[in-house]
Write a protein that holds these residues in place. Structure first.
Motif, mmCIF file in Angstrom:
data_model
loop_
_atom_site.group_PDB
_atom_site.id
_atom_site.type_symbol
_atom_site.label_atom_id
_atom_site.label_comp_id
_atom_site.label_asym_id
_atom_site.label_seq_id
_atom_site.Cartn_x
_atom_site.Cartn_y
_atom_site.Cartn_z
ATOM 1 N N THR A 81 -13.134 7.574 -14.271
ATOM 2 C CA THR A 81 -12.907 8.225 -12.942
ATOM 3 C C THR A 81 -13.614 9.784 -12.856
ATOM 4 O O THR A 81 -14.285 9.986 -12.030
ATOM 5 C CB THR A 81 -11.472 8.531 -12.498
ATOM 6 O OG1 THR A 81 -10.865 7.085 -12.342
ATOM 7 C CG2 THR A 81 -11.648 9.159 -11.029
ATOM 8 N N ALA A 113 -0.619 8.934 -9.889
ATOM 9 C CA ALA A 113 -1.272 7.850 -9.060
ATOM 10 C C ALA A 113 -1.377 6.614 -9.818
ATOM 11 O O ALA A 113 -0.961 5.604 -9.386
ATOM 12 C CB ALA A 113 -2.442 8.296 -8.166
ATOM 13 N N TYR A 150 -3.985 12.458 -10.989
ATOM 14 C CA TYR A 150 -4.531 11.150 -11.275
ATOM 15 C C TYR A 150 -3.402 10.449 -12.088
ATOM 16 O O TYR A 150 -3.216 9.331 -11.893
ATOM 17 C CB TYR A 150 -5.888 11.174 -12.040
ATOM 18 C CG TYR A 150 -6.226 9.673 -12.684
ATOM 19 C CD1 TYR A 150 -7.001 9.072 -11.734
ATOM 20 C CD2 TYR A 150 -6.072 9.388 -13.905
ATOM 21 C CE1 TYR A 150 -7.326 7.745 -12.270
ATOM 22 C CE2 TYR A 150 -6.238 8.128 -14.303
ATOM 23 C CZ TYR A 150 -6.905 7.234 -13.412
ATOM 24 O OH TYR A 150 -7.397 6.015 -13.926
ATOM 25 N N THR A 183 0.833 -0.962 0.114
ATOM 26 C CA THR A 183 0.049 0.126 0.207
ATOM 27 C C THR A 183 0.944 1.149 0.113
ATOM 28 O O THR A 183 1.735 1.290 0.838
ATOM 29 C CB THR A 183 -0.781 0.009 1.294
ATOM 30 O OG1 THR A 183 -1.722 -1.162 1.186
ATOM 31 C CG2 THR A 183 -1.926 1.199 1.291
ATOM 32 N N SER A 190 -9.340 13.591 -3.911
ATOM 33 C CA SER A 190 -8.758 12.418 -3.198
ATOM 34 C C SER A 190 -9.755 11.229 -3.486
ATOM 35 O O SER A 190 -9.379 9.840 -3.726
ATOM 36 C CB SER A 190 -8.214 12.402 -1.686
ATOM 37 O OG SER A 190 -6.964 13.040 -1.680
ATOM 38 N N ASP A 191 -10.838 11.507 -2.832
ATOM 39 C CA ASP A 191 -11.883 10.381 -2.706
ATOM 40 C C ASP A 191 -12.378 9.885 -4.207
ATOM 41 O O ASP A 191 -12.383 8.344 -4.390
ATOM 42 C CB ASP A 191 -13.294 10.782 -2.119
ATOM 43 C CG ASP A 191 -13.208 11.000 -0.581
ATOM 44 O OD1 ASP A 191 -12.088 10.639 0.102
ATOM 45 O OD2 ASP A 191 -13.918 11.640 -0.064
ATOM 46 N N ASN A 202 -9.064 8.118 -5.688
ATOM 47 C CA ASN A 202 -8.741 6.672 -5.141
ATOM 48 C C ASN A 202 -9.823 5.590 -5.489
ATOM 49 O O ASN A 202 -9.723 4.466 -5.705
ATOM 50 C CB ASN A 202 -8.721 6.750 -3.538
ATOM 51 C CG ASN A 202 -7.523 7.637 -3.050
ATOM 52 O OD1 ASN A 202 -6.361 7.777 -3.802
ATOM 53 N ND2 ASN A 202 -7.676 8.272 -1.738
ATOM 54 N N ASP A 226 -3.497 11.174 -0.674
ATOM 55 C CA ASP A 226 -3.912 11.892 0.487
ATOM 56 C C ASP A 226 -3.915 13.469 0.359
ATOM 57 O O ASP A 226 -3.253 13.766 -0.452
ATOM 58 C CB ASP A 226 -3.085 11.544 1.660
ATOM 59 C CG ASP A 226 -2.793 10.210 2.081
ATOM 60 O OD1 ASP A 226 -3.471 9.309 1.628
ATOM 61 O OD2 ASP A 226 -1.802 9.699 2.498
ATOM 62 N N VAL A 233 -2.138 -1.397 -3.763
ATOM 63 C CA VAL A 233 -3.106 -0.198 -3.462
ATOM 64 C C VAL A 233 -2.314 1.107 -3.489
ATOM 65 O O VAL A 233 -1.248 1.088 -2.851
ATOM 66 C CB VAL A 233 -3.690 -0.403 -2.313
ATOM 67 C CG1 VAL A 233 -4.889 0.855 -2.019
ATOM 68 C CG2 VAL A 233 -4.680 -1.828 -2.050
ATOM 69 N N GLN A 244 -2.938 5.085 -2.912
ATOM 70 C CA GLN A 244 -3.720 6.311 -2.560
ATOM 71 C C GLN A 244 -3.504 7.772 -2.244
ATOM 72 O O GLN A 244 -2.096 7.740 -2.243
ATOM 73 C CB GLN A 244 -4.677 5.558 -1.376
ATOM 74 C CG GLN A 244 -5.368 4.325 -1.043
ATOM 75 C CD GLN A 244 -5.996 4.488 0.031
ATOM 76 O OE1 GLN A 244 -5.620 4.810 1.197
ATOM 77 N NE2 GLN A 244 -7.231 3.794 -0.005
ATOM 78 N N ALA A 276 -8.845 2.189 -7.484
ATOM 79 C CA ALA A 276 -9.601 0.871 -7.116
ATOM 80 C C ALA A 276 -10.188 0.284 -7.754
ATOM 81 O O ALA A 276 -10.435 -1.180 -7.744
ATOM 82 C CB ALA A 276 -10.089 1.193 -5.435
ATOM 83 N N HIS A 297 0.961 5.475 -0.280
ATOM 84 C CA HIS A 297 0.291 6.880 0.000
ATOM 85 C C HIS A 297 1.064 7.854 -0.791
ATOM 86 O O HIS A 297 2.375 8.053 -0.419
ATOM 87 C CB HIS A 297 0.157 7.089 1.489
ATOM 88 C CG HIS A 297 -1.031 6.288 1.990
ATOM 89 N ND1 HIS A 297 -2.285 6.620 2.248
ATOM 90 C CD2 HIS A 297 -1.181 5.000 2.503
ATOM 91 C CE1 HIS A 297 -3.050 5.994 2.764
ATOM 92 N NE2 HIS A 297 -2.396 4.688 2.940
#
Length: 265
Positions: free
Chosen positions: A127, A85, A82, A66, A111-112, A115, A106, A102, A104, A119, A68
């Motif tokens: 997205t 990431a 984006y 994972t 972010s929401d 992410n 932050d 994963v 993510q 996922a 971040h």
């Protein structure tokens, strides 16, 4: 290739033998993860996200990883965010013997959304939907070309500093005339990224379409290229300052926090 009277240069280090590279099986997963993330660059700043301090933390648990990420401000461009990431996720998925991955982002205003899209493997358009005004391929192309322009200028300036070559002779310079080193390696990578030739006899200074220039056109091209380079380097410096101000833990050592765990069950 043009004949040049070279100024004194430091002796170069001998190239590493191919068989001196460590066996991939002897390299830890954390090292391979860091190496993969170091291939991901900020599209605008043209620097690895690991060197910019954008990798906040890496957690490895039983082979699952994972990561971040963080950015200098919460309002950094969503398409840049984006892209970085997504590129990080793609790079990590290529790592040998890695488990679930994963990534993510932050502390970003999107972010929401980002992410959730990562996922779900929804892609950029999936997205952002109607907000995705430009495709990622077009965005990459724009910044690959800017990066190439800056890299070309660095190599041209290096030739002017280290040889007796004059500006009005640069139109005849070839890639073979550029001394080996990080700047040349970066130029070759960026030329390949925009589809330009990387053969020794290919011209060094070219226009936006990769065409060779007449001697009279070289000074203007280099002035423009220098402005592009200074802009990229200035933005990188500015972003480092913003990141340090925002998080307070960014120093000259930007190695991300890496935690490796193993289940005891």
């Amino acid at each position: 290739m043009i004949a040049m009277a070279a100024k004194a240069l430091p002796a170069s280090q001998p190239a590493a033998r191919p068989d001196a590279r460590p066996d991939a099986r002897s390299v830890s997963l954390s090292e391979r993860v860091l190496a993969a993330l170091s291939t991901v660059v900020d599209p605008e700043l043209d620097e690895p996200i690991t060197e910019l301090g954008f990798v906040r933390s890496i957690r490895i648990r039983n082979g699952d990883v994972t990561v971040h990420l963080r950015l200098p401000t919460s309002f950094c461009s969503p398409n840049f965010a984006y892209l970085m990431a997504s590129d990080a996720l793609d790079a990590l998925r290529q790592v040998e013997r890695i488990g679930r991955v994963v990534v993510q982002l932050d502390d970003h205003h999107d972010s929401d959304k980002i992410n959730a899209g990562l996922a779900a493997d929804a892609g950029y358009v999936g997205t952002f939907g109607v907000e995705a005004e430009t495709s990622l391929d077009e965005l990459r192309e724009i910044f690959h070309r800017k990066a190439h322009t800056a890299a070309m200028e660095r190599c041209a300036e290096a030739l002017l500093r280290t040889t007796e070559l004059a500006v009005d002779e640069l139109h005849a310079a070839r890639l073979a005339d550029v001394p080996a080193g990080p700047h040349k390696e970066a130029l070759l990578r960026r030329r390949a990224a925009v589809g330009l030739g990387v053969r020794p006899d290919d011209p060094l200074v070219v226009d936006e379409e990769g065409r060779p220039l007449a001697a009279a056109d070289v000074p203007l091209r280099l002035r423009f290229a220098k402005a592009v380079r200074i802009s990229i380097e200035g933005n990188a410096h500015f972003c480092r300052g913003l990141l340090a101000t925002r998080y307070g833990d960014v120093t000259t050592d930007v190695t991300p926090d890496v935690t490796t765990e193993r289940s005891t069950s």
